[in-house]
Scaffold this active site. Sequence first.
Site, PDB file in Angstrom:
ATOM      1  N   PHE A 222       2.360 -63.745  18.886  1.00 37.59           N
ATOM      2  CA  PHE A 222       2.380 -64.213  20.197  1.00 37.59           C
ATOM      3  C   PHE A 222       3.355 -63.374  21.764  1.00 37.59           C
ATOM      4  CE2 PHE A 222       2.386 -67.771  18.074  1.00 37.59           C
ATOM      5  CZ  PHE A 222       2.488 -68.177  16.748  1.00 37.59           C
ATOM      6  N   GLY A 223       3.321 -62.062  21.010  1.00 36.94           N
ATOM      7  CA  GLY A 223       3.961 -61.160  22.104  1.00 36.94           C
ATOM      8  C   GLY A 223       5.049 -60.158  21.476  1.00 36.94           C
TER       9      GLY A 223
ATOM     10  N   GLY B 284       5.435 -59.176  17.885  1.00 35.52           N
ATOM     11  CA  GLY B 284       4.366 -60.661  16.751  1.00 35.52           C
ATOM     12  C   GLY B 284       3.018 -60.657  17.638  1.00 35.52           C
TER      13      GLY B 284
ATOM     14  N   ASP C 192       2.901 -70.650  10.315  1.00 38.87           N
ATOM     15  CA  ASP C 192       2.911 -69.526  10.283  1.00 38.87           C
ATOM     16  C   ASP C 192       3.907 -69.320   9.565  1.00 38.87           C
ATOM     17  OD1 ASP C 192       1.890 -67.048  10.499  1.00 38.87           O
ATOM     18  OD2 ASP C 192       2.162 -66.374  12.451  1.00 38.87           O
TER      19      ASP C 192
ATOM     20  N   LYS D 248      11.856 -63.034  23.889  1.00 40.75           N
ATOM     21  CA  LYS D 248       9.870 -63.376  22.651  1.00 40.75           C
ATOM     22  C   LYS D 248       9.704 -63.330  24.448  1.00 40.75           C
ATOM     23  CE  LYS D 248       7.518 -64.217  18.899  1.00 40.75           C
ATOM     24  NZ  LYS D 248       7.655 -63.808  17.658  1.00 40.75           N
TER      25      LYS D 248
ATOM     26  N   LEU E  37      12.442 -54.853  19.719  1.00 40.13           N
ATOM     27  CA  LEU E  37      12.822 -55.399  18.515  1.00 40.13           C
ATOM     28  C   LEU E  37      11.686 -55.640  17.258  1.00 40.13           C
ATOM     29  CD1 LEU E  37      15.290 -58.114  18.577  1.00 40.13           C
ATOM     30  CD2 LEU E  37      15.703 -56.048  17.692  1.00 40.13           C
TER      31      LEU E  37
END
Length: 794
Positions: free
Chosen positions: A494-495, A492, A608, A511, A489
Amino acid sequence: MKSLEAFLDTILILLIFVYQPFCLSLVLDSITPNNTVKDGDVLLSGQKTFALGFFSPGKSRYRYVGIWYYKDPEKTAVWVANRDDPINETSGVLAIDSKGRLIIYAKDQNSPIWSANVSVPSEKSSSSFIAKLLDVGNLVLIKQDNSTVIWQSFDYPTNTYLPFMKLGLNRKSGLNRFISSWKSADDPGTGNCTYRIDSTGYPQMFAYKNRVPFWRAGSWTGQRWSGVSTMTNGFLDNTSYVNNQDEISVMYGISTDSNSVFSRFVIEESETVRQFTWQDQGHEWVESWYAPNDWCDSYKRCGGNGNCDPSDVSRFECVCLPGFEPRSQKSWELRDASGGCMRKGGARTCEGREGFLKMTRVKLPDTSNALVEMGLSLRECKKKCLKDCNCTAYTSVDETKDGVGCLSWHGDLVDVKTYSNTGFDLYIRVDATTLVKESQSKTLLGNIPPETFLKESDLGDDRADSDVPLFDLHTIAAATANFSVDNKLGQGGFGSVYKGILSNGKEIAVKRLSKCSGQGSQEFKNEVMLIAKLQHRNLVRILGCCIEEKEKMIVYEYLPNKSLDCFIFDGEKRKSLDWQKLFNIICGVARGMLYLHHDSRLRIIHRDLKASNVLLDTAMNPKIADFGMARIFGGEQIEADTNRVVGTYGYMSPEYAMEGRFSIKSDVYSFGVLLLEIIAGKKNTIYYENFDSNLVGHVWDLWIEGKALEIMDSSLDKSYASEALRCIIIGLLCVQELATDRPTMSAVVSMLGNDSALPRPKQPAFVCKRSYTSGDPSTSGGAKSVTCTEVEAR
Ligand SMILES: *[C@@H]1O[C@H](CO)[C@@H](O)[C@H](O)[C@H]1NC(C)=O
Ligand SMILES: *[C@@H]1O[C@H](CO)[C@@H](O)[C@H](O)[C@H]1NC(C)=O
């Protein structure tokens, strides 16, 4: 036929002749006045452990003389001779000149580009000098007649600290050896960060940026640094630390039990000290440790007399040491502890009834104002400290020599941190009242203290709530078609995020965290579990997590409408959002943030918040994603994959962007930017043609001119003008320069929900004006380059 052969021969000879100077590279074992290292040649150490030669780092086209680990195909330089004096073509030569100096020269240069700093050698013939590369990676210049080393590269380290290299001060010659960062991966020039021994007070290792400490490895405790909680044993077992009248130095070796575990420490311009270990299997350096590692590692995070305790995610990590209270309760509430702590109101610590409390598992305070008396026992140390009203704490000097040596502090206790397992005992001076109070909670007064007193703060009763599920890796892999690209998808900081369908048909979003989280599995699980308990209609639900085989994943509910940025910045899709829907989104995000800040048990600062972190459900209700990631990632790795500053620059409050300080008010700032973006349908990070400044500055200018509504795109129904204007003013209130001027989220929600009069906003922070200076290729923005200036509040 014959003539053709002869012709080809001629060509061949010609080719060899022409290319010879470029092709013939030599492998040398030493440099002598007759034997030089030209660009292309390689000097090897005896066992071929290290190599020296000319190289170009990263994308640079300049040539440097460097040393690298011979097996390393990347030729990662562990030392660079001419780091600040690059050569811009390949004519460089490393040689010993007629005076016996080691120099680098290049064609068309009258003087050497670089020379080793040797006190001018004697008139002796240069033929008696030889330079060799030793198997530890040290380039040495030797005077052959008496075999003395007159210069060595280990005395002039660059960014790398190698085994058997000494860091520290030679008190006799004044030579101070420390490492300093490269300017960038492409430029080995001397950067701003250094890692060095500071001999003020009781000596400590410090990492500095521009001489300001950002991390303190602490003082030597007999077998380790007081501020380093974990490091590979290879490092710990073989460290030798010397502090006498001749020198103060530290050196580490290679662990002998495991063969050839080679490591190096590097200081980086990004304010990080890293250890890399050589892996023979993969032929690569692998990162094995780094610092700072959590935000309690930032030097003086909790100010003077504060204690940084990252173990309890349910509260602000800064607490005051026992007997102390915040100097400013208000800034403490805003999670700003920089002011530190002072003795509790009226507490006296010099009237004879005070005593000491024992803290365990702490990082010992900064010892630049500490005193060492090796002759005293711990008991004598305590007595002496008690008599001296300025003595604030004491402990043993050396943990390997039980109770011998007295280390005492005089003045504020700075940079204390609580570790979860390792750490030291610290006896701190408290007033009589605190002493009595703490003694009732299991600590004794005056005498040698018996037990730990700082208990784990309890997390409340609901900790035993039913746990969120732990998914196993097979389930996740099956649901996401083995993390196929088709299911991805997005990506980002973080991964990566994947869509998945569980066997029962339920859709999920997974995620998959990039592998740089500093946390252990249990810690990760605990934090995900805590954050998963935050439930609010405007937060994305966490369904569980998966921890297996170095993988760490968080499983979320799947939201089919993707994120807000897909809608508000897309001309077509935006048409599906009328004012009512936009207003509903603004209010929803505000309520979600209010819940994180004030209503949830954990009190989370998002850090964030941005349009791409707001997802939309089928009814276009907003749901905030990625909250609590700072907790999960243990600190400052917000944009793990992206360029730290550019990434979400447009949403950063000035106190975060410039000082790295987060508070609920920095979230309010980001919310204000997001609100203005929603209304304008424009990004704060993009520079629009007809704007004189970035979005925030443009809205401010329009508002000053009384035309704020012009920012709304024409497709929106103007019958909601007064509500929209109200929103714009609220947005401007949120982006005010001073955190204290900005409203809290609860004030924002209340302002959005009624018609009360609004305060007048002050000028926002970070008004970015267009820059007309000619394009600097080093700035990534290219044509869209803008300069941001902090505009003074009027
Ligand atoms: C060179 O060495 C001398 C003493 O030997 C020292 O004073 C000087 O600072 C050194 N220069 C550099 C650039 O290291
Ligand atoms: C080092 O610091 C100075 C002063 O703050 C700054 O101008 C310079 O750009 C910094 N150098 C690097 C490589 O970041």
